[in-house]
Design an enzyme around this catalytic site. Structure first.
Site, PDB file in Angstrom:
ATOM      1  N   CYS A  41       0.917  -1.142  -0.009  1.00 22.57           N
ATOM      2  CA  CYS A  41      -0.006   0.023   0.004  1.00 22.57           C
ATOM      3  C   CYS A  41       0.858   1.242  -0.054  1.00 22.57           C
ATOM      4  O   CYS A  41       2.034   1.435   0.593  1.00 22.57           O
ATOM      5  CB  CYS A  41      -0.923  -0.087   1.270  1.00 22.57           C
ATOM      6  SG  CYS A  41      -2.128   1.392   1.106  1.00 22.57           S
ATOM      7  N   GLY A  92      -4.028  -4.278   1.052  1.00 18.12           N
ATOM      8  CA  GLY A  92      -3.101  -3.429   0.160  1.00 18.12           C
ATOM      9  C   GLY A  92      -3.966  -2.336  -0.609  1.00 18.12           C
ATOM     10  O   GLY A  92      -5.046  -1.940  -0.278  1.00 18.12           O
ATOM     11  N   SER A 148     -12.190   4.368   1.663  1.00 17.80           N
ATOM     12  CA  SER A 148     -11.971   4.491   3.019  1.00 17.80           C
ATOM     13  C   SER A 148     -11.997   5.875   3.616  1.00 17.80           C
ATOM     14  O   SER A 148     -10.721   6.673   3.172  1.00 17.80           O
ATOM     15  CB  SER A 148     -10.845   3.668   3.402  1.00 17.80           C
ATOM     16  OG  SER A 148     -10.974   2.400   2.900  1.00 17.80           O
ATOM     17  N   ARG A 160      -5.048   7.456   9.624  1.00 20.34           N
ATOM     18  CA  ARG A 160      -4.740   7.251   8.113  1.00 20.34           C
ATOM     19  C   ARG A 160      -3.897   8.144   7.528  1.00 20.34           C
ATOM     20  O   ARG A 160      -4.065   9.279   6.935  1.00 20.34           O
ATOM     21  CB  ARG A 160      -6.049   7.336   7.440  1.00 20.34           C
ATOM     22  CG  ARG A 160      -7.167   6.467   7.857  1.00 20.34           C
ATOM     23  CD  ARG A 160      -8.268   6.145   7.084  1.00 20.34           C
ATOM     24  NE  ARG A 160      -8.002   5.664   5.706  1.00 20.34           N
ATOM     25  CZ  ARG A 160      -7.689   4.394   5.470  1.00 20.34           C
ATOM     26  NH1 ARG A 160      -7.987   3.523   6.564  1.00 20.34           N
ATOM     27  NH2 ARG A 160      -7.396   3.976   4.268  1.00 20.34           N
ATOM     28  N   CYS A 285     -21.396 -11.175   6.425  1.00 22.35           N
ATOM     29  CA  CYS A 285     -20.981 -12.514   6.992  1.00 22.35           C
ATOM     30  C   CYS A 285     -20.698 -12.268   8.589  1.00 22.35           C
ATOM     31  O   CYS A 285     -20.678 -13.368   9.123  1.00 22.35           O
ATOM     32  CB  CYS A 285     -19.542 -12.898   6.234  1.00 22.35           C
ATOM     33  SG  CYS A 285     -18.255 -12.030   6.661  1.00 22.35           S
ATOM     34  N   ASP A 307     -10.485 -12.962   4.965  1.00 21.49           N
ATOM     35  CA  ASP A 307      -9.380 -11.942   4.785  1.00 21.49           C
ATOM     36  C   ASP A 307      -8.845 -11.606   6.254  1.00 21.49           C
ATOM     37  O   ASP A 307      -7.865 -10.954   6.189  1.00 21.49           O
ATOM     38  CB  ASP A 307     -10.318 -10.911   4.444  1.00 21.49           C
ATOM     39  CG  ASP A 307      -9.877  -9.486   4.140  1.00 21.49           C
ATOM     40  OD1 ASP A 307      -8.430  -9.447   3.577  1.00 21.49           O
ATOM     41  OD2 ASP A 307     -10.168  -8.320   4.500  1.00 21.49           O
ATOM     42  N   CYS A 351     -28.507 -15.940  24.855  1.00 19.23           N
ATOM     43  CA  CYS A 351     -28.713 -14.304  24.632  1.00 19.23           C
ATOM     44  C   CYS A 351     -29.829 -13.925  23.820  1.00 19.23           C
ATOM     45  O   CYS A 351     -29.968 -14.655  22.586  1.00 19.23           O
ATOM     46  CB  CYS A 351     -27.504 -13.802  24.104  1.00 19.23           C
ATOM     47  SG  CYS A 351     -27.565 -11.838  23.851  1.00 19.23           S
ATOM     48  N   CYS A 361     -17.962 -11.660  14.470  1.00 22.40           N
ATOM     49  CA  CYS A 361     -16.862 -12.275  13.767  1.00 22.40           C
ATOM     50  C   CYS A 361     -15.942 -13.159  14.785  1.00 22.40           C
ATOM     51  O   CYS A 361     -15.745 -12.754  15.872  1.00 22.40           O
ATOM     52  CB  CYS A 361     -15.823 -11.369  13.105  1.00 22.40           C
ATOM     53  SG  CYS A 361     -14.790 -11.925  12.058  1.00 22.40           S
ATOM     54  N   CYS A 380     -18.983  -7.717  22.519  1.00 24.22           N
ATOM     55  CA  CYS A 380     -20.217  -8.225  22.940  1.00 24.22           C
ATOM     56  C   CYS A 380     -21.180  -7.005  23.803  1.00 24.22           C
ATOM     57  O   CYS A 380     -22.254  -6.999  23.351  1.00 24.22           O
ATOM     58  CB  CYS A 380     -20.153  -9.328  24.050  1.00 24.22           C
ATOM     59  SG  CYS A 380     -21.549  -9.906  24.612  1.00 24.22           S
TER      60      CYS A 380
END
Length: 437
Positions: A41, A92, A148, A160, A285, A307, A351, A361, A380
């Site tokens: 990057c 990247g 981004s 950034r 996801c 990823d 829960c 995730c 959480c």
């Protein structure tokens, strides 16, 4: 010592063909995030989890070869059973490959397209290298571009930065203006971190009112504090978002959104939640009951389970040796996906908002439940507070949709509620203390 990956020798190597019989456990459709320049990057964002992956390919050129490009696009296109195929590029910084690489990739993909298939092209970029030529390519081929941006200047520039630690906001805004001027469809990916976690409305209103974007994805930064760059250890860096503040961040934006922006602003987190309240797949996801159908493709053809798990332990194989459909259907990958459901601690299984969260995730599941069981998601507390807070409005919108109305009618219901009467969301609280204005 960080492990390194051996280089593949692809000289005169014939890439594998589609299996004659589709593997029994192969998903009907799946998502591949391709990294044509690997982790390379032009920026040096302080929280980036991918820059360290360069150590996995010591001495590599980090450019996707013609052989890998053709194998990727052919295998992806021929494996999908649905009419649409998403071809996704990330890094990247993928624009480091140059415009000509992508022009050629478009030709290669079109050459493998079956009759009736529609190819959708997406790319995630930091926006600093965009030019008129790039924007013409994106517009002419209907790319969806993700940019981004972490909010207004001082929040964006907190982490950034470029290789000289210089701020990048102005360069990103130039890229945004180029996209807008060339009528390129783009959305914003915003990370939520220690720098912007306490200013949710500043971030949201900047995107809505100043950038005039209509699709926003919010990504919490949970950065493990270790020397490997892998998903290891149970502590996080100071750049990571605080769990409680993450929940507060989402709630503040949701309350503004549900009162005035439903149907005109689209926040992926809220869209996914509404899908859950409707009993539909979440569309993200991280909230699905199981995972394993979204993989990462490195520049050299290495396919990883996810990823967020580009690590030697999660390397499935190389698509120049084994067709990606077989790698997706492999027992290792199927077990990786079902482990998301099967390893939930009892605290999560019992829960009330599990149906919307499903433990989020797996990369973030490294803390302990109140009774000491390992595997609780670091975030959480924030998610639980958020999902409980939005329950009433989500029920209202879900009911509207089931009755054939539009979800945006929720705004009228909430704004017309008597301030001292019960909130229409069903919380039992006065409207002025809940979701109404």
């Amino acid at each position: 010592m960080t492990p390194t990956r051996h280089k593949h020798d692809h000289t005169d190597h014939k890439t594998p063909s589609l299996p004659a019989v589709r593997p029994r456990d192969a998903p009907s459709d799946f998502h591949v995030l391709a990294k044509p320049s690997g982790p390379i990057c032009n920026l040096d964002c302080e929280y980036c989890f991918f820059l360290s992956k360069e150590a996995l390919y010591s001495g590599d050129r980090f450019r996707m070869s013609e052989e890998v490009l053709d194998a990727y696009l052919r295998q992806l296109v021929e494996s999908q059973t649905g009419p649409e195929v998403e071809i996704a590029w990330q890094g990247g910084e993928p624009t480091l490959m140059g415009v000509e690489f992508f022009r050629h990739a478009l030709d290669v993909a079109a050459g493998h397209r079956r009759d009736g298939q529609i190819l959708r092209h997406t790319i995630q970029t930091n926006g600093t290298l965009l030019t008129e030529e790039w924007c013409e390519l994106f517009r002419d081929h209907a790319f969806l571009v993700g940019i981004s941006v972490d909010g207004p200047r001082e929040l964006h520039d907190a982490f950034r930065v470029d290789k000289h630690a210089d701020p990048t906001f102005d360069r990103v805004m130039r890229g945004v203006e180029l996209l807008r001027r060339n009528d390129v469809d783009f959305n914003v990916l915003c990370t939520v971190n220690a720098a912007n976690q306490d200013r949710p409305l500043d971030v949201y209103r900047f995107f809505r009112d100043e950038l005039d974007v209509r699709h926003v994805q919010l990504i919490p930064i949970v950065e493990r504090d270790n020397d490997t760059g892998f998903q290891e250890g149970d502590t996080v860096t100071s750049r990571s978002v605080d769990p409680a503040r993450w929940g507060d961040f989402l709630i503040a934006i949701f309350d503004e959104w549900v009162r005035r922006d439903v149907g005109t602003m689209f926040v992926s987190m809220f869209d996914a939640a509404l899908a859950s309240w409707l009993g539909l797949p979440a569309g993200m996801c991280i909230f699905a009951e199981t995972c394993g159908d979204a993989v990462a493709l490195e520049h050299n053809g290495d396919l990883h389970a996810c990823d967020h798990f580009v690590e030697p332990r999660y390397l499935l194989g190389n698509i120049t040796d084994t067709h990606m459909l077989e790698l997706l259907a492999s027992p290792r990958q199927r077990e990786f996906g079902t482990a998301k459901r099967d390893t939930l601690p009892r605290y999560c299984r019992e829960c009330a908002v599990r149906f919307a969260c499903n433990g989020e995730c797996p990369k973030n599941r490294f803390t302990r439940t109140p009774d000491g069981e390992f595997g609780l998601n670091y975030l959480c507390a924030g998610y639980k507070t958020f999902f409980e807070h939005v329950d009433g409005p989500m029920r209202l919108m879900a009911d509207l949709l089931r009755q054939g109305h539009h979800a945006d009618e929720v705004m009228r219901i909430l704004t017309k509620a008597p301030r001292n009467g019960p909130c229409p969301c069903g919380s039992g609280r006065k409207a002025k203390l809940c979701h109404a204005t």
